[in-house]
Write a protein that holds these residues in place. Structure first.
Motif, PDB file in Angstrom:
ATOM      1  N   GLU A  82       0.619  -1.244  -0.036  1.00 51.32           N
ATOM      2  CA  GLU A  82      -0.060  -0.064   0.009  1.00 51.32           C
ATOM      3  C   GLU A  82       1.031   1.485  -0.490  1.00 51.32           C
ATOM      4  OE1 GLU A  82      -3.052   0.277  -0.044  1.00 51.32           O
ATOM      5  OE2 GLU A  82      -4.139  -2.209  -0.314  1.00 51.32           O
ATOM      6  N   GLU A  83       2.070   1.020   0.222  1.00 50.26           N
ATOM      7  CA  GLU A  83       3.076   2.370   0.493  1.00 50.26           C
ATOM      8  C   GLU A  83       4.034   2.460  -0.733  1.00 50.26           C
ATOM      9  OE1 GLU A  83       4.604   2.509   4.219  1.00 50.26           O
ATOM     10  OE2 GLU A  83       3.235   2.151   5.297  1.00 50.26           O
ATOM     11  N   ALA A  86       3.911   5.368  -6.694  1.00 47.46           N
ATOM     12  CA  ALA A  86       3.551   5.210  -7.895  1.00 47.46           C
ATOM     13  C   ALA A  86       5.021   5.459  -8.485  1.00 47.46           C
ATOM     14  CB  ALA A  86       2.411   5.655  -8.490  1.00 47.46           C
ATOM     15  N   ARG A 110      -2.891  -5.425  -7.370  1.00 48.50           N
ATOM     16  CA  ARG A 110      -2.773  -3.982  -5.972  1.00 48.50           C
ATOM     17  C   ARG A 110      -2.017  -2.954  -6.704  1.00 48.50           C
ATOM     18  NH1 ARG A 110      -5.827   0.043  -4.539  1.00 48.50           N
ATOM     19  NH2 ARG A 110      -4.621   1.520  -1.889  1.00 48.50           N
ATOM     20  N   LEU A 111      -1.008  -3.529  -7.007  1.00 50.03           N
ATOM     21  CA  LEU A 111       0.953  -2.477  -6.826  1.00 50.03           C
ATOM     22  C   LEU A 111       0.139  -2.334  -8.414  1.00 50.03           C
ATOM     23  CD1 LEU A 111       3.349  -5.464  -5.772  1.00 50.03           C
ATOM     24  CD2 LEU A 111       3.382  -3.010  -4.698  1.00 50.03           C
ATOM     25  N   VAL A 113      -2.602  -1.758  -9.394  1.00 49.85           N
ATOM     26  CA  VAL A 113      -3.653  -0.699  -9.995  1.00 49.85           C
ATOM     27  C   VAL A 113      -3.368   0.414  -9.513  1.00 49.85           C
ATOM     28  CG1 VAL A 113      -5.721  -0.328  -8.413  1.00 49.85           C
ATOM     29  CG2 VAL A 113      -5.111  -2.507 -10.139  1.00 49.85           C
ATOM     30  N   ARG A 114      -2.484   0.336  -8.408  1.00 49.20           N
ATOM     31  CA  ARG A 114      -1.894   2.004  -7.664  1.00 49.20           C
ATOM     32  C   ARG A 114      -0.914   2.439  -9.002  1.00 49.20           C
ATOM     33  NH1 ARG A 114       0.994   1.220  -4.188  1.00 49.20           N
ATOM     34  NH2 ARG A 114       0.813   3.519  -3.143  1.00 49.20           N
ATOM     35  N   VAL A 116       2.389   0.833  -9.724  1.00 49.51           N
ATOM     36  CA  VAL A 116       3.926   0.561  -9.308  1.00 49.51           C
ATOM     37  C   VAL A 116       4.170   0.320  -9.982  1.00 49.51           C
ATOM     38  CG1 VAL A 116       5.349  -0.726  -8.092  1.00 49.51           C
ATOM     39  CG2 VAL A 116       3.314   0.201  -6.742  1.00 49.51           C
TER      40      VAL A 116
END
Length: 240
Positions: A82-83, A86, A110-111, A113-114, A116
């Protein structure tokens, strides 16, 4: 002192190979920057380039690493996902142990979509067939079905780690292509990108000459004056 990755350097690094980067690093005495035994999952349609954001695992101890630890909102693995910023690359130190997974398709998704840039582990991924189908740069040692908790305990976020026998510091520049992943110290990333760009132009010329039947003697390296003259003419004609 930090050396943030500029857009110009990022784009230059996208256009060169990890092989060329290893040579440029070797010229500066850096011999051990290519992460060992790490391979891409799926197609590598675009070179991965980003600043390292790190996660370190240690050997799991059963009394401290039951399945219930995932209920902790501060769990380091979940927090890292989560941290991680991008445009950065999440690099995981799994002690070169792929007997249990470093992550699976849900966390890798999740990475992605964020925003990354990619993910690297010297361990394994579970759901690797699903990860391979994602439009996201992912590198690991080999597939691994067991959850990370069986062998790995997530401990530290964004500190110095070892990944595939290479020291990785937060902010180092991570570049991955079809061959694997190389680590560039942040402080020299701009000059390495410039040099690798020049090397790539010359090697494209050499390849064109070799494909025409030219001997590599005197050409690669260009010890013959004619080779240097031919390169200058080729570069002018190709506008490179």
């Amino acid at each position: 002192m930090t050396h943030p990755l500029s857009t110009a350097t990022r784009e230059k690094l996208r256009q060169v190979s990890t092989a060329t980067l290893c040579t440029a690093l070797f010229k500066r005495g850096l011999r051990n920057q290519f992460i060992q035994d790490v391979r891409p999952l799926g197609a590598t349609n675009r070179t991965m380039v980003g600043e390292a954001f790190t996660l370190r695992y240690i050997p799991a101890r059963e009394d401290l690493n039951p399945l219930s630890v995932f209920r902790d909102r501060e769990h380091p693995q979940r927090k890292a996902v989560e941290e991680c910023p991008a445009g950065a690359v999440l690099v995981m130190d799994s002690r070169k142990d792929a007997r249990a997974a470093s992550a699976g398709s849900i966390l890798v998704s999740r990475l992605m979509v964020r925003g990354v840039e990619g993910v690297v582990t010297d361990g394994g991924f579970r759901d690797s067939h699903e990860i391979a189908e994602l439009p996201f740069a992912s590198y690991h040692n080999r597939p691994s079905a067991p959850t990370n908790l069986t062998l790995h305990q997530a401990l530290d976020i964004n500190g110095p780690i070892g990944c595939g026998d290479v020291a990785v510091w937060p902010g180092d520049i991570i570049v991955g292509d079809g061959e694997g992943v190389v680590v560039i110290p942040a402080g020299i990333a701009d000059e390495i990108a410039d040099e690798a760009t020049e090397m790539t132009v010359f090697e494209d010329f050499v390849l064109a000459q070799v494909q025409k039947g030219h001997s590599i003697i005197g050409l690669y390296p260009p010890t013959d004056e004619q080779s240097r003259l031919d390169f200058a003419a080729w570069r002018s004609a190709e506008k490179r």
